[in-house]
Write a protein that holds these residues in place. Structure first.
Motif, mmCIF file in Angstrom:
data_model
loop_
_atom_site.group_PDB
_atom_site.id
_atom_site.type_symbol
_atom_site.label_atom_id
_atom_site.label_comp_id
_atom_site.label_asym_id
_atom_site.label_seq_id
_atom_site.Cartn_x
_atom_site.Cartn_y
_atom_site.Cartn_z
ATOM 1 N N MET A 120 -55.662 42.864 -36.577
ATOM 2 C CA MET A 120 -54.595 41.833 -35.604
ATOM 3 C C MET A 120 -54.614 41.780 -34.200
ATOM 4 O O MET A 120 -54.567 40.721 -33.026
ATOM 5 C CB MET A 120 -53.065 42.789 -35.707
ATOM 6 C CG MET A 120 -51.983 42.190 -37.106
ATOM 7 S SD MET A 120 -50.926 43.289 -36.639
ATOM 8 C CE MET A 120 -51.268 44.073 -37.137
ATOM 9 N N ASP A 121 -56.138 43.311 -34.272
ATOM 10 C CA ASP A 121 -56.165 42.936 -32.030
ATOM 11 C C ASP A 121 -57.602 42.124 -31.837
ATOM 12 O O ASP A 121 -56.565 41.488 -30.712
ATOM 13 C CB ASP A 121 -56.800 44.653 -31.898
ATOM 14 C CG ASP A 121 -55.858 45.352 -32.178
ATOM 15 O OD1 ASP A 121 -54.542 45.042 -31.428
ATOM 16 O OD2 ASP A 121 -56.538 46.912 -31.726
ATOM 17 N N ILE A 122 -57.631 41.610 -33.119
ATOM 18 C CA ILE A 122 -58.664 40.684 -32.827
ATOM 19 C C ILE A 122 -58.685 39.757 -33.523
ATOM 20 O O ILE A 122 -59.826 38.877 -34.684
ATOM 21 C CB ILE A 122 -60.528 41.396 -32.338
ATOM 22 C CG1 ILE A 122 -60.988 41.997 -34.227
ATOM 23 C CG2 ILE A 122 -60.710 42.614 -30.916
ATOM 24 C CD1 ILE A 122 -62.245 42.245 -33.644
ATOM 25 N N GLN A 123 -58.018 39.857 -33.981
ATOM 26 C CA GLN A 123 -57.338 37.966 -34.934
ATOM 27 C C GLN A 123 -58.053 37.111 -34.393
ATOM 28 O O GLN A 123 -58.308 36.050 -35.472
ATOM 29 C CB GLN A 123 -55.698 37.513 -34.136
ATOM 30 C CG GLN A 123 -55.335 37.048 -35.837
ATOM 31 C CD GLN A 123 -53.710 35.554 -35.797
ATOM 32 O OE1 GLN A 123 -53.715 35.751 -34.481
ATOM 33 N NE2 GLN A 123 -53.522 35.956 -36.556
#
Lengths: 600, 383
Positions: free
Chosen positions: B368-371
């Motif tokens: 999610m942080d680096i979607q």
């Protein structure tokens, strides 16, 4: 003794430090003699390349035939424009050899500069009559009397009657023209003798082949003549001869004393090298003119297409540039990091930058260049001597007996206030002090021997910034000297990046290694995983930095149903990634390769 | 899609003052354009009647700009027009975006009475200083009274919009914002990471150094704190930036995330209907003129090919915690996710960015942080 025809000819060039107004004066001379009217003149006509106009420098020598009436007689004045930069000093010397005199332009507020002196010495070597001219007299800081005295004291020329002019505003141009006729001797040379003509420049014209700019020293040349290039041994049939108006204007023949051009369906400028002597095949001269030498590249770098698929375009562009630039050399090379590209050789840093810029502007190519290198002479333990111009080719340390590097003698002229700063810079760059002279009460010439590899990065920028732009530099190659050099490698995620290797002095390797690692940390974006950056000499790691893993890469907003926008942002990001170099698992932006050039 | 349900988006481009970070079509100081705008809007809706006659309307979303800055009777006529023209589902979610500083009890009462059943309130931050940095006109006292009034007049579904990663914002200020917002006991919270968009005043201020953004690490800490804090207060994260109490997920926005169909009215509004995406002119005047001349104000449209539709379904679906449903994907595209994306799914799982079970694929917390990194892998795979 000059013939009566020759009595009415003057061949001259203009020499000046950059920005002192050489090209502007040339424009005014053209205008004044009616070659060009002001209306259809683009500023600085002789500097036709965009790059030249922008940088205010003349890269390629050019010529123009001016017709001027003086005391009721019509005179032909052949103006030969010379390049102004140290990289092209050989070309300058050939242009000077085509003249009998030179106008020395000195800025009324700046006075004599390093390039002025270098060019004056060159002109004196060629026995030219030098006419000093003081330019920009209408500017607030102008001190014509001080500059006159300087010219007399430093160069030893009589500047008493030096025309005071403003090339920009057309003041004093007549005086310059009169002075040319009064003081510069007419050419001599037997028109009936075997042909002996000096090529002082050449350029490629897609219709006529190579156009050789020549000065006829002896004899006559006309269309139909079979000619021989004495240095290259190439033979051609003359198709056209003519003069520069300044566009090419055909004439019936060129005779001893004339300046003009010869076209002979020559396919490549390499066959009509600057400095070569043209003679007639049926009636050849015994001896070529002195001074010919083949241009030797001094600075090398790798040039790669940013987009690998443009490799062929890059090769085509380099080939096209080469047709017009006999001193540019290149050969294919492969880099693990950058893929397929070319190792290119240049006369100097400016020449390198010019080629890079022309590739980008005129050929619309996106290129990546590696750090410039000089030619090192490596003495191997087995007695073999190898020339290394690419750090990648450096033999393993155990096989090296010692390494020699090229050294230049540099003349730096600076206001005396900055002598300390300049000396400090030269020390930092491993310079050896030779001597120092006062040019006048306020300016000093410092002479240092400096390793060429210390100059090719950003020496000139550093010099300018430490002297508030006042210092000027000129140098020429002195020879080779033994030096304690090492190959500095850069590793990304444990993998060596060949395109980032450089050869540096051992004492500087640590500092440079650290600086490169820090710089790379700045320019390499955070990625999915942590990336160690290391600098190494052989197996020894001397510096280490880490690019932390990416923590955030997400589009948070909803964009109110604008889903294509979201997709397009991703596609843009993908384009950006495509422009990066994949080295192992690491993506390296193109700037990384450039950024390391700016470190010192 | 076959279920025959779409959402309606209605754009109200008027604001009392434009926020410094805003790059949506919204304009301040053009109140005189409200009446002609309403006229054009109603005309556009009427013209679309046949186009969506076969669809049920599952949600209406009145966004902006600041819809609650628009005259209340105008909103009333929009709602009436909707009801008379379209097949509105009896249980439709009808949301209006509302900004503190433009609300009072009477206005809220009228809005509720015209059938609007969900409020999305732009709170953004609790601290007045930060609100001024963003160019917001309100303070948190107004938020408290607005929500009290909304409850009194019968709003049972209230959402609050927040932003974090604001210039000069500290972690503690963000924690304080969350704490106070949870005390309001609303049903839904959206927490967006500030994106500095080119062309906004905020962009200029950041670019010239007047304002400093929080560093990436702090920003992520804020995000992760938000997730766990909201969870502890009973808000379930169901999308990257959205949190809801049980049963209060935004039906309208879910449609976007499931790559479903919707129609948009008003300047700059987007539509996705029968495989076509289109959007209207964003400028108010241009919108009004074009509606008057042609009956619609479409600036551009594109047909979405199947490969792009597949990618967009994954792109939007991976924003949801439930991820991309395998069965729904198979039904929509005729082949399984694995069929199209097997290799990339495997690689992303190995890298710890994606999770897979029998029913779906979804992002891990790291994913999610680096979607975008994940989506780029899918995008690469498309060719």
């Amino acid at each position: 003794m000059p013939s009566s025809r020759q009595e009415k000819i003057r061949n001259f060039c203009i020499i000046a430090h950059i920005d002192h107004g050489k090209s502007t004066l040339a424009d005014r001379l053209l205008e004044e003699t009616g070659v060009m009217t002001k209306r259809d003149m683009e500023e600085q006509v002789l500097d036709s390349m965009d790059l030249e106009r922008e940088r205010g420098i003349t890269i390629k020598a050019k010529a123009a035939k001016l017709v001027y009436e003086h005391d009721g007689e019509e005179y032909i004045l052949n103006l030969i424009d010379t390049p102004g930069h140290v990289d092209f000093s050989y070309e300058v010397s050939r242009s000077l050899a085509a003249c009998e005199g030179a106008i020395l332009v000195v800025d009324a507020s700046q006075g004599i500069q390093a390039q002025t002196l270098a060019n004056v010495y060159l002109a004196l070597e060629h026995d030219l009559e030098i006419i000093p001219v003081i330019n920009k007299i209408d500017l607030p800081g102008a001190q014509p009397d001080v500059v006159k005295k300087e010219i007399e004291d430093v160069i030893g020329l009589d500047a008493e009657d030096a025309p005071l002019i403003s090339a920009k505003n057309g003041i004093g141009i007549d005086a310059v023209l009169d002075s040319i006729i009064d003081h510069i001797p007419p050419p001599e040379g037997d028109e009936e003798a075997p042909l002996k003509a000096l090529i002082f420049d050449s350029f490629y014209d897609s219709y006529r082949g190579v156009i050789c700019h020549i000065r006829v020293m002896e004899g006559t040349v006309k269309p139909g003549d079979m000619i021989l290039m004495m240095a290259t041994g190439k033979e051609f049939e003359v198709t056209d001869v003519g003069v520069f108006m300044p566009e090419l204007h055909p004439v019936e023949e060129l005779k001893a004393g004339d300046v003009g051009f010869v076209a002979a369906s020559i396919k490549n400028v390499r066959d009509a090298r600057v400095g070569d002597t043209i003679t007639n095949m049926e009636k050849p001269t015994k001896e070529a003119l002195p001074g010919y030498r083949q241009a030797v590249p001094m600075v090398f770098c790798g040039i790669y297409p940013a987009d690998g698929s443009e490799y062929d375009d890059l090769r085509d562009a380099l080939e096209k540039l080469q047709i017009n630039d006999a001193s540019l050399i290149f050969e294919a090379e492969t880099s693990a990091a950058l893929g397929f590209g070319f190792r290119c050789g240049f006369l100097g840093l400016l020449h390198m930058e010019i080629v890079q810029e022309r590739l980008e502007r005129e050929y619309d190519l996106d290129i990546v260049t590696t750090a410039p290198s000089v030619i090192y002479k490596v003495m191997k333990t087995d007695g073999e001597v190898v020339d290394v111009s690419n750090p990648v080719d450096m033999p393993p340390v155990v096989d090296i007996e010692y390494i020699e590097e090229p050294v230049v003698r540099a003349q730096i002229i600076t206001p005396s206030d900055y002598v300390g700063a300049v000396m400090e810079l030269c020390q930092e760059r491993r310079g050896t002090y030779t001597h120092m002279e006062y040019i006048d009460e306020i300016r000093v010439m410092l002479v240092y021997d400096l390793p060429l590899n210390e100059i090719i990065y950003d020496f000139f920028d550093a010099l300018k910034s430490r002297t508030r732009g006042f210092a000027s530099l000129d140098y020429d190659l002195k020879g080779y000297q033994e030096s304690d050099l090492v190959k500095l490698d850069i590793l990304l995620n444990g993998e060596m990046v060949d395109a980032l290797s450089t050869i540096v002095h051992k004492d500087k390797a640590y500092a440079r290694g650290r600086a490169v690692a820090e710089k790379l940390k700045e320019v390499i974006p955070r990625q999915q995983f942590e990336i160690p950056i290391q600098a190494a000499i052989g197996n020894k790691i001397i510096a280490r930095e880490t690019v932390k893993a990416l923590r955030k890469d997400v589009l948070a907003k909803c964009y109110g149903g604008d889903i294509s926008r979201k997709r397009k942002l991703l596609e843009k990001q993908k384009e950006g990634k495509k422009r990066m170099r994949q080295i192992g698992s690491v993506e390296v932006p193109q700037e990384a390769f450039m950024a390391v050039l700016k470190i010192n | 899609m076959k279920d025959g349900e779409i959402g309606i988006y209605i754009h109200i481009p008027f604001c009392m003052k434009k926020c410094l970070y805003c790059d949506f079509p919204s304009y301040a100081g053009v109140k005189w354009q409200m009446a002609p705008y309403l006229k054009a809007l109603l005309k556009e809706m009427k013209a679309a009647r046949d186009e969506i006659a076969d669809y049920n309307i599952g949600s209406i979303y009145i966004g902006g700009g600041t819809p609650t800055f628009f005259k209340t009777p105008y909103i009333s006529s929009i709602m009436e027009t909707c009801t008379s023209l379209f097949n509105i589902d009896g249980a439709a979610e009808v949301t209006i975006e509302a900004n503190p500083g433009t609300l009072n009890k009477e206005r809220l009462k009228v809005l509720r009475e015209m059938g609007i059943n969900r409020l999305s309130i732009g709170v953004q931050a609790w601290q007045t200083g930060l609100l001024r940095t963003l160019g917001r006109i309100h303070d948190s006292n107004q938020v408290i009274s607005d929500i009290d009034w909304a409850r009194e007049v019968g709003f049972e579904n209230i959402s609050v919009d927040l932003m974090f990663g604001l210039p000069n914002q500290t972690f503690d200020q963000w924690a304080e914002t969350l704490d106070n917002v949870c005390n309001l006991d609303v049903e839904h919270v959206s927490a967006y990471s500030l994106k500095v968009e080119e062309g906004t005043p905020l962009y200029t201020m950041v670019a010239n150094g007047t304002l400093e953004l929080v560093d990436e690490d702090t920003e992520r800490n804020m995000y992760h704190h938000g997730i766990s804090f909201l969870k502890s207060k009973g808000y379930i994260q169901y999308e990257i930036s959205n949190f809801a109490k049980e049963g209060y997920r935004s039906r309208h926005n879910l449609r976007y995330w499931k790559n479903g169909e919707y129609i948009g009215f008003g300047c700059g509004a987007h539509s996705y209907l029968r495989g076509m995406r289109r959007y209207n002119y964003p400028q108010i005047e241009k919108y009004i003129d074009t509606i008057e001349k042609r009956g619609h104000a479409i600036a551009d449209s594109e047909y979405v090919g199947k490969d792009i539709e597949r990618f967009e379904t994954v792109m939007m679906g991976l924003r949801l915690m439930e991820g991309v449903n395998k069965r729904e994907f198979l039904e929509r595209f005729g082949n399984s996710l694995d069929f199209y994306y097997g290799d990339v799914i495997l690689k992303l799982k190995t890298d710890g960015l994606l999770r897979e079970d029998d029913t779906s694929i979804c992002l891990t917390m790291r994913g999610m942080d680096i979607q975008n990194t994940v989506l780029l892998a899918f995008l690469d795979y498309m060719e």
